[in-house]
Each structure stands twice: as structure tokens, then as C-alpha cells.
Design a protein around this motif. Structure first.
Motif, PDB file in Angstrom:
ATOM      1  N   THR A 248     121.142  -8.860  95.521  1.00  0.00           N
ATOM      2  CA  THR A 248     120.340  -9.543  96.541  1.00  0.00           C
ATOM      3  C   THR A 248     119.645 -10.761  95.935  1.00  0.00           C
ATOM      4  OG1 THR A 248     118.277  -8.354  96.098  1.00  0.00           O
ATOM      5  CG2 THR A 248     119.871  -7.284  97.563  1.00  0.00           C
ATOM      6  N   TRP A 249     119.015 -11.549  96.798  1.00  0.00           N
ATOM      7  CA  TRP A 249     118.276 -12.717  96.330  1.00  0.00           C
ATOM      8  C   TRP A 249     117.070 -12.315  95.482  1.00  0.00           C
ATOM      9  CZ3 TRP A 249     117.818 -17.747  99.560  1.00  0.00           C
ATOM     10  CH2 TRP A 249     119.103 -18.207  99.885  1.00  0.00           C
ATOM     11  N   GLN A 250     116.669 -11.042  95.562  1.00  0.00           N
ATOM     12  CA  GLN A 250     115.555 -10.568  94.725  1.00  0.00           C
ATOM     13  C   GLN A 250     116.059 -10.018  93.394  1.00  0.00           C
ATOM     14  OE1 GLN A 250     112.967 -12.092  97.020  1.00  0.00           O
ATOM     15  NE2 GLN A 250     112.172 -10.779  95.398  1.00  0.00           N
ATOM     16  N   GLY A 251     117.381  -9.957  93.215  1.00  0.00           N
ATOM     17  CA  GLY A 251     117.941  -9.484  91.961  1.00  0.00           C
ATOM     18  C   GLY A 251     118.256  -8.004  91.932  1.00  0.00           C
ATOM     19  N   ASP A 252     118.130  -7.331  93.066  1.00  0.00           N
ATOM     20  CA  ASP A 252     118.453  -5.908  93.139  1.00  0.00           C
ATOM     21  C   ASP A 252     119.924  -5.714  93.501  1.00  0.00           C
ATOM     22  OD1 ASP A 252     115.702  -5.212  92.776  1.00  0.00           O
ATOM     23  OD2 ASP A 252     115.367  -5.749  94.896  1.00  0.00           O
ATOM     24  N   PRO A 253     120.511  -4.563  93.155  1.00  0.00           N
ATOM     25  CA  PRO A 253     121.885  -4.292  93.592  1.00  0.00           C
ATOM     26  C   PRO A 253     121.966  -4.333  95.117  1.00  0.00           C
ATOM     27  CG  PRO A 253     121.199  -2.718  91.910  1.00  0.00           C
ATOM     28  CD  PRO A 253     119.964  -3.480  92.302  1.00  0.00           C
ATOM     29  N   ALA A 254     122.975  -4.983  95.641  1.00  0.00           N
ATOM     30  CA  ALA A 254     123.125  -5.082  97.088  1.00  0.00           C
ATOM     31  C   ALA A 254     123.363  -3.694  97.672  1.00  0.00           C
ATOM     32  CB  ALA A 254     124.282  -5.999  97.439  1.00  0.00           C
ATOM     33  N   PRO A 255     122.717  -3.348  98.795  1.00  0.00           N
ATOM     34  CA  PRO A 255     122.952  -2.048  99.429  1.00  0.00           C
ATOM     35  C   PRO A 255     124.426  -1.825  99.745  1.00  0.00           C
ATOM     36  CG  PRO A 255     121.080  -3.171 100.423  1.00  0.00           C
ATOM     37  CD  PRO A 255     121.736  -4.159  99.516  1.00  0.00           C
ATOM     38  N   TYR A 256     125.100  -2.905 100.129  1.00  0.00           N
ATOM     39  CA  TYR A 256     126.538  -2.838 100.382  1.00  0.00           C
ATOM     40  C   TYR A 256     127.192  -4.026  99.672  1.00  0.00           C
ATOM     41  CZ  TYR A 256     131.023  -2.836 102.804  1.00  0.00           C
ATOM     42  OH  TYR A 256     132.378  -2.817 103.088  1.00  0.00           O
ATOM     43  N   PRO A 257     127.708  -3.832  98.462  1.00  0.00           N
ATOM     44  CA  PRO A 257     128.299  -4.945  97.694  1.00  0.00           C
ATOM     45  C   PRO A 257     129.579  -5.447  98.364  1.00  0.00           C
ATOM     46  CG  PRO A 257     127.805  -3.054  96.287  1.00  0.00           C
ATOM     47  CD  PRO A 257     127.712  -2.574  97.698  1.00  0.00           C
ATOM     48  N   VAL A 258     129.640  -6.756  98.567  1.00  0.00           N
ATOM     49  CA  VAL A 258     130.799  -7.352  99.232  1.00  0.00           C
ATOM     50  C   VAL A 258     131.208  -8.640  98.527  1.00  0.00           C
ATOM     51  CG1 VAL A 258     130.271  -6.402 101.514  1.00  0.00           C
ATOM     52  CG2 VAL A 258     129.326  -8.624 100.854  1.00  0.00           C
ATOM     53  N   LEU A 259     132.378  -9.115  98.885  1.00  0.00           N
ATOM     54  CA  LEU A 259     132.840 -10.450  98.529  1.00  0.00           C
ATOM     55  C   LEU A 259     132.934 -11.248  99.823  1.00  0.00           C
ATOM     56  CD1 LEU A 259     133.431 -10.909  95.502  1.00  0.00           C
ATOM     57  CD2 LEU A 259     133.952  -8.543  96.153  1.00  0.00           C
ATOM     58  N   HIS A 260     132.463 -12.488  99.785  1.00  0.00           N
ATOM     59  CA  HIS A 260     132.482 -13.366 100.953  1.00  0.00           C
ATOM     60  C   HIS A 260     133.369 -14.571 100.681  1.00  0.00           C
ATOM     61  CE1 HIS A 260     128.862 -11.485 102.768  1.00  0.00           C
ATOM     62  NE2 HIS A 260     128.399 -11.426 101.537  1.00  0.00           N
ATOM     63  N   GLY A 261     133.703 -15.271 101.744  1.00  0.00           N
ATOM     64  CA  GLY A 261     134.406 -16.531 101.540  1.00  0.00           C
ATOM     65  C   GLY A 261     134.704 -17.241 102.834  1.00  0.00           C
ATOM     66  N   HIS A 262     135.254 -18.450 102.691  1.00  0.00           N
ATOM     67  CA  HIS A 262     135.627 -19.282 103.820  1.00  0.00           C
ATOM     68  C   HIS A 262     136.963 -19.948 103.532  1.00  0.00           C
ATOM     69  CE1 HIS A 262     131.394 -19.009 105.077  1.00  0.00           C
ATOM     70  NE2 HIS A 262     131.079 -19.393 103.850  1.00  0.00           N
ATOM     71  N   VAL A 263     137.707 -20.215 104.589  1.00  0.00           N
ATOM     72  CA  VAL A 263     138.892 -21.067 104.515  1.00  0.00           C
ATOM     73  C   VAL A 263     138.659 -22.198 105.504  1.00  0.00           C
ATOM     74  CG1 VAL A 263     141.399 -21.157 104.541  1.00  0.00           C
ATOM     75  CG2 VAL A 263     140.243 -18.957 104.164  1.00  0.00           C
ATOM     76  N   TRP A 264     138.650 -23.435 104.994  1.00  0.00           N
ATOM     77  CA  TRP A 264     138.375 -24.596 105.841  1.00  0.00           C
ATOM     78  C   TRP A 264     139.687 -25.274 106.185  1.00  0.00           C
ATOM     79  CZ3 TRP A 264     135.336 -23.532 101.454  1.00  0.00           C
ATOM     80  CH2 TRP A 264     133.992 -23.222 101.699  1.00  0.00           C
ATOM     81  N   VAL A 265     140.103 -25.178 107.442  1.00  0.00           N
ATOM     82  CA  VAL A 265     141.418 -25.655 107.859  1.00  0.00           C
ATOM     83  C   VAL A 265     141.259 -26.864 108.782  1.00  0.00           C
ATOM     84  CG1 VAL A 265     143.597 -25.005 108.941  1.00  0.00           C
ATOM     85  CG2 VAL A 265     142.258 -23.273 107.738  1.00  0.00           C
ATOM     86  N   PRO A 266     141.871 -27.991 108.447  1.00  0.00           N
ATOM     87  CA  PRO A 266     141.732 -29.161 109.319  1.00  0.00           C
ATOM     88  C   PRO A 266     142.395 -28.944 110.684  1.00  0.00           C
ATOM     89  CG  PRO A 266     142.526 -29.796 107.127  1.00  0.00           C
ATOM     90  CD  PRO A 266     142.639 -28.306 107.225  1.00  0.00           C
TER      91      PRO A 266
END
Length: 424
Positions: A248-266
Motif C-alpha cells: 500500500t501507499w503506507q508501506g504495508d502488504p496489500a490486503p489483496y496483492p495484484v498486478l495492474h496495467g494498461h494498453v493504450w491503443v490508437p
């Protein structure tokens, strides 16, 4: 790297025959959410991609077609077509096309006519993965294998995807996404909290490692006590960012650890389809029901944020993203609701295509300058007939991002090795 007006044109124009347009046509790219054409024989949907108007449909057998938006007979719109019996039938004269663009029936011609065998329509190959229908729009003899990013291998129980269109050029959307420093400011949604990790160091040190898939980049923030907040990101050419959500932004382990992302398509030179994804970091931990919906709502791209069932936001440049100046004065840095919406407000406020010749890049813009360099190199490589960087699935299938806390004297590449290894 200083971007000239000529280089900016080269980077931002994506129609067929342009240098960057040919780069994008060297990859498999998202065309439509699978959910938008979820059922066989469901209504077709309009798709605009790299400046081309297309129509997507799922036929009776469940196969997906992506065709020229207009019938080759009289250029009538196939969006109004009847999706029936393994084909899309134009309602003007009844001509019917399968997912490969073959004309399988032309009832306005005499029964003995062979004309239909000489008439077809433009069709692009499709591949369905990760809740998205992907397409390849380049020369068939140079078509790479379909993409194999880790998040495409995550089962539906572990994955969420969405789409939110943005009225600006794809490159400024990408550059906003891979700009790590702005999160200390634009995404500060609690001005009273000065202890969160990105407030402790608002000028992170960036390091970039160019790789076969694109590049890995690291944001290192000094948070006191000889500790570093490390966030490693992946940029997969020509249009994808992957980042970690393990703490988390506070430095604690995330309650639900995930990977995020985006695909930017013209969509075209001045509009972008942004595909957003999140998946569990742990194959043994499925996504809890409702988690992704809540996350998307917090980002500002939940169902209530879209206009009339489209992928265009209600908050838009025409209403200044409904900025609340009192909220900006007292609670959040921008006064705009939603992390995603904050990005859109800034990126679209630059204009449809930003003039990069007037910029003054700083030390925290290293990922941006690297992306530009690789994209410009790609225009030369593709023009020379070389494979596009990152188009081979072998280059990106093992790539992952992550975020950790570490001691300042430790090597970030070594310390993050485990969290940067794909697990699906």
C-alpha cells in the motif's frame, strides 16, 4: 532526447502508410472487449482502430470477425447488419459475409451468378485472450504469434479488464502512464496524509534497462531510515505498462496483492482506447467477487462514469472533468474525482496532440524519453523489414512488475528479482 516537430509527427500519426502506423500494424493489438460481443449472433459493434472504421461480430459458432465497416457492394454500413447463421448480412441488399470476409451469399444477384466468389471484404485475423479480442492488421507473411503476456494466462477467476476511451493521441496517454513522479501530486487524494510513501519523496530516482520486450524501469524513493520504496515497472512495446500493487501507499502488504496495467491503443491520431487490467499476483488467490468493480469505480471508470453505455467518460474536456475547486483547496491535489479521471484531465488538457518540441524534460522523465527513443527506432526497424521489438511472445511472456521496500545500499535488480518473475 529533444523531440522536433518532425519527430513528433512521426511518433503520433498512426494511419496506414505512416511510419508509426506501420509499427502498430506489426503487433497484435486489442480491438474490442470480448464482453461487448459476448454471445453468438449478438449485435455487431462499431470499432475504429488506427484510423480505420471496422465492425466486429461473433458468429453462430462463437468465432469473431473484424471486417471493413462498409459492405463492398454499395458501401452500406454493416453495423446495421443481421448477425445470423455464421455470417453478417448487409440489410441493404442481403449480401452476407463470414468472419474471414468471404461473401457467402448475394441474394440480389441471379441464382446462377458466380459474382459472389469474386467479391469479398477486408477482414483482419482475431485472437481472443484475457477478455479481449486482439487483431493483427499488418502483412500476413510477417504476422507474429499471438501475444502471451502473463496477464493473458491468468484465469477469468483472477482477472478483470475494462475499457475507457480518451480524447487525445495515444502517446501522451502512454507518457502519462509511465510517468511515475506525477503520482506524488496528481494522485494525492488526501492532502492531510504526509506519511504515505509517495509524499515522503516526490522526486524519485529512475533507472531504465532496455530489453527485448521494451524496457524495465525502476522508481526509487528515499523514505527515511536508510530505506527505499522501490517500484519496478515494465513497458512492453509499443503500448503497454505493467506495474505492481503488492504494498500500500503506507508501506504495508496489500490486503489483496495484484498486478495492474494498461494498453493504450490508437483509435486514430486524436483518440485512444485504453484497456485496463488487474490480476491476482498469486495463482492460488482468486479475485474476490466485486473487487474489480470497486477498484474501477475508485479509478473513475466504473459503470456510473460512462455515457450512455459507451466507453466514453461522463467527465470530459467539455465539462472540465467536473473539477471541484473546494475539494481541490481542502482535500485532494486536483479536485477531480477518480485516479483515472485525473490522468485524463491533464493529458487531454494538453490538446489532442501535444507539441513536444516545446517541452523541458527533467530527471524523472527518463522512462518517457526511453519510450520515445524505442518507438522512433521501431519506425526505422519496421521500415527495414525487421521484426518489431516485443512482438515475439518469447520476449514478454516471463515479464512481471513489482514493488517492495528495501535498504538503500541494496541492489534493486537483485532485490526485486523474485517479484519480477511471472507465476502464471
Amino acid at each position: 532526447m529533444r523531440i522536433t516537430t518532425e519527430m513528433n509527427e512521426r511518433l503520433t500519426r498512426v494511419s496506414a502508410g505512416t511510419p508509426m502506423g506501420e509499427v502498430f500494424r506489426s503487433y497484435w493489438i486489442p480491438a474490442v472487449l470480448a464482453a461487448d460481443i459476448a454471445e453468438p449472433d449478438s449485435p455487431p459493434v462499431r470499432v475504429r482502430l488506427l484510423g480505420e472504421d471496422l465492425v466486429a461480430f461473433r458468429d453462430s459458432a462463437g468465432d469473431v470477425g473484424l471486417l471493413d465497416a462498409h459492405c463492398p457492394h454499395r458501401r452500406a454500413p454493416l453495423f446495421f447488419g443481421r448477425n445470423e447463421e455464421c455470417g453478417l448480412r448487409c440489410v441493404y441488399h442481403g449480401w452476407k459475409f463470414d468472419v474471414h470476409g468471404n461473401c457467402v451469399d448475394a441474394p440480389s444477384e441471379p441464382p446462377e451468378s458466380q459474382f459472389r466468389f469474386r467479391v469479398g471484404t477486408l477482414s483482419y485475423p482475431t485472437h481472443e485472450a484475457g477478455g479481449i479480442v486482439w487483431t493483427y492488421m499488418g502483412p500476413i507473411d510477417r504476422m507474429p504469434e499471438p501475444p502471451d503476456y502473463e496477464w493473458l494466462r491468468a484465469p477469468a477467476t483472477h482477472l478483470g479488464v475494462s475499457q475507457a476511451n480518451e480524447p487525445c493521441n495515444y502517446l501522451q496517454a502512454i507518457e502519462g502512464g509511465i510517468d511515475t513522479a506525477h503520482s506524488s501530486f496528481a494522485h494525492n487524494n488526501d492532502l492531510s496524509n504526509t506519511s504515505h510513501l509517495r509524499a515522503l519523496d516526490t522526486h524519485p530516482r529512475l533507472e531504465v534497462d532496455v530489453a527485448d520486450h521494451g524496457f524495465t524501469y525502476a522508481s526509487l524513493r528515499r523514505i527515511g531510515g536508510g530505506r527505499i520504496y522501490l517500484r519496478t515497472y515494465q513497458f512492453a512495446m509499443p503500448f503497454m505498462q505493467i506495474r505492481g500493487g503488492l504494498i500500500t501507499w503506507q508501506g504495508d502488504p496489500a490486503p489483496y496483492p495484484v498486478l495492474h496495467g494498461h494498453v493504450w491503443v490508437p483509435i486514430d491520431d486524436e483518440n485512444t482506447a485504453v484497456y485496463n487490467f488487474a490480476h491476482s499476483a498469486d495463482p492460488g488467490q482468486p479475485m474476490e467477487p466485486g473487487w474489480f468493480e470497486e477498484h474501477e469505480d475508485e479509478m473513475g471508470r466504473g459503470p456510473r462514469h460512462f455515457a450512455d453505455g459507451t466507453h466514453w467518460l461522463v467527465r470530459n474536456p467539455g465539462n472540465d472533468y467536473l473539477i471541484d475547486r473546494e475539494v481541490q483547496r481542502t482535500r485532494t491535489f486536483t479536485g477531480v474525482e477518480g485516479v483515472n479521471t485525473q490522468d485524463y484531465a491533464i493529458q487531454t488538457g494538453m490538446g489532442r496532440i501535444v507539441d513536444r518540441s516545446r517541452e523541458a524534460l527533467g530527471s524523472t522523465d527518463l522512462a518517457i524519453s526511453t519510450a520515445r527513443r524505442l518507438l522512433l527506432e521501431a519506425t526505422d526497424e519496421v521500415a527495414a523489414g525487421l521484426p518489431a521489438r516485443g512482438s515475439d511472445p518469447a520476449s514478454h511472456r516471463a515479464v512481471r512488475a513489482g514493488d517492495i521496500l528495501m535498504d538503500a545500499e541494496e541492489d534493486w535488480r537483485e532485490m526485486s528479482k523474485d517479484v519480477r518473475e511471472a507465476r502464471f
